[in-house]
Design a protein around this motif. Structure first.
Motif, PDB file in Angstrom:
ATOM      1  N   ILE A 138      38.525  28.715  37.073  1.00  0.00           N
ATOM      2  CA  ILE A 138      38.234  30.055  37.524  1.00  0.00           C
ATOM      3  C   ILE A 138      39.184  30.498  38.644  1.00  0.00           C
ATOM      4  CG2 ILE A 138      37.006  29.304  39.743  1.00  0.00           C
ATOM      5  CD1 ILE A 138      35.196  31.815  40.134  1.00  0.00           C
ATOM      6  N   GLU A 139      40.027  31.883  38.550  1.00  0.00           N
ATOM      7  CA  GLU A 139      40.841  32.717  38.777  1.00  0.00           C
ATOM      8  C   GLU A 139      40.160  34.232  38.938  1.00  0.00           C
ATOM      9  OE1 GLU A 139      42.565  34.175  35.003  1.00  0.00           O
ATOM     10  OE2 GLU A 139      41.957  32.225  34.169  1.00  0.00           O
ATOM     11  N   ASN A 140      41.159  34.693  40.125  1.00  0.00           N
ATOM     12  CA  ASN A 140      41.151  35.944  40.962  1.00  0.00           C
ATOM     13  C   ASN A 140      42.330  36.305  40.721  1.00  0.00           C
ATOM     14  OD1 ASN A 140      40.637  38.091  42.358  1.00  0.00           O
ATOM     15  ND2 ASN A 140      40.943  37.414  44.784  1.00  0.00           N
ATOM     16  N   ILE A 141      42.491  37.531  39.726  1.00  0.00           N
ATOM     17  CA  ILE A 141      43.867  38.695  39.989  1.00  0.00           C
ATOM     18  C   ILE A 141      43.776  39.994  39.775  1.00  0.00           C
ATOM     19  CG2 ILE A 141      44.271  37.134  37.591  1.00  0.00           C
ATOM     20  CD1 ILE A 141      43.142  39.839  35.767  1.00  0.00           C
ATOM     21  N   ASP A 142      42.929  40.309  41.094  1.00  0.00           N
ATOM     22  CA  ASP A 142      42.881  41.170  41.993  1.00  0.00           C
ATOM     23  C   ASP A 142      43.396  41.315  43.079  1.00  0.00           C
ATOM     24  OD1 ASP A 142      41.121  43.922  43.550  1.00  0.00           O
ATOM     25  OD2 ASP A 142      40.020  43.357  41.936  1.00  0.00           O
TER      26      ASP A 142
END
Length: 177
Positions: free
Chosen positions: A25-29
């Protein structure tokens, strides 16, 4: 508006390889935070293990992952929409289908645990949820900032610890702020 979301991986077959990336799970924001609330890993082993049982590790990936199959995100409140920059990946294209590898490198291990081991394949073993990092997540916010990702992987002492007859899945619950 903050919201809670969940995702579940496909049923992923063991790979007889180590390590075996199962889920990310990743957050690129840059404007949102992703707070992990729960991670669960389940294993249905269908072969007698002659080596040590498989071990699951949770770590921050050293870079944003690639590959795998992007998973659908469930909503706890249908009035909220998940940010498109929160990306969840599974390691297969379909339940028990051909593996679509997630390319990710594990960073420092945050949590690790063993899963079940069968000494015989007579009958069925119903294992409890392997609640990955319960004390870690329950006592401290596990936050993903911009370009950060969590990686769930099987790290086996030998390839025979994760035979291709194993069936894995991962569930995650998170909050977006």
């Amino acid at each position: 508006m903050a919201g809670y979301f969940s995702a579940a991986s496909f049923r992923t077959l063991g790979s007889a390889a180590t390590p075996h990336n199962l889920f990310t799970i990743e957050n690129i924001d840059a404007t949102k935070l992703v707070t992990i609330r729960r991670v669960i890993v389940q294993l249905d082993a269908t072969a007698v293990l002659t080596a040590v049982m498989p071990q699951v590790k949770l770590s921050r990936a050293t870079a944003v992952p690639t590959g795998g199959t992007t998973l659908n995100k469930g909503q706890f409140d249908t009035g909220n929409a998940s940010n498109a920059n929160t990306i969840v990946r599974g390691a297969t294209a379909s339940d028990g289908g051909v593996a679509t590898a997630i390319t990710a490198t594990a960073g420092t291990t945050l949590w690790q645990q063993y899963c079940m081991r069968l000494h015989t394949v007579v009958g069925q073993v119903l294992a409890p949820d392997n609640n990955v990092a319960p004390q870690l997540i329950d006592t401290q916010n596990l936050i993903l900032r911009q370009n950060q990702a969590l990686l769930v992987q099987v790290v086996a002492a030998a390839g025979t610890s994760n035979p291709a007859t194993n069936h894995w899945f991962v569930n995650v619950v998170w909050e977006e702020d």
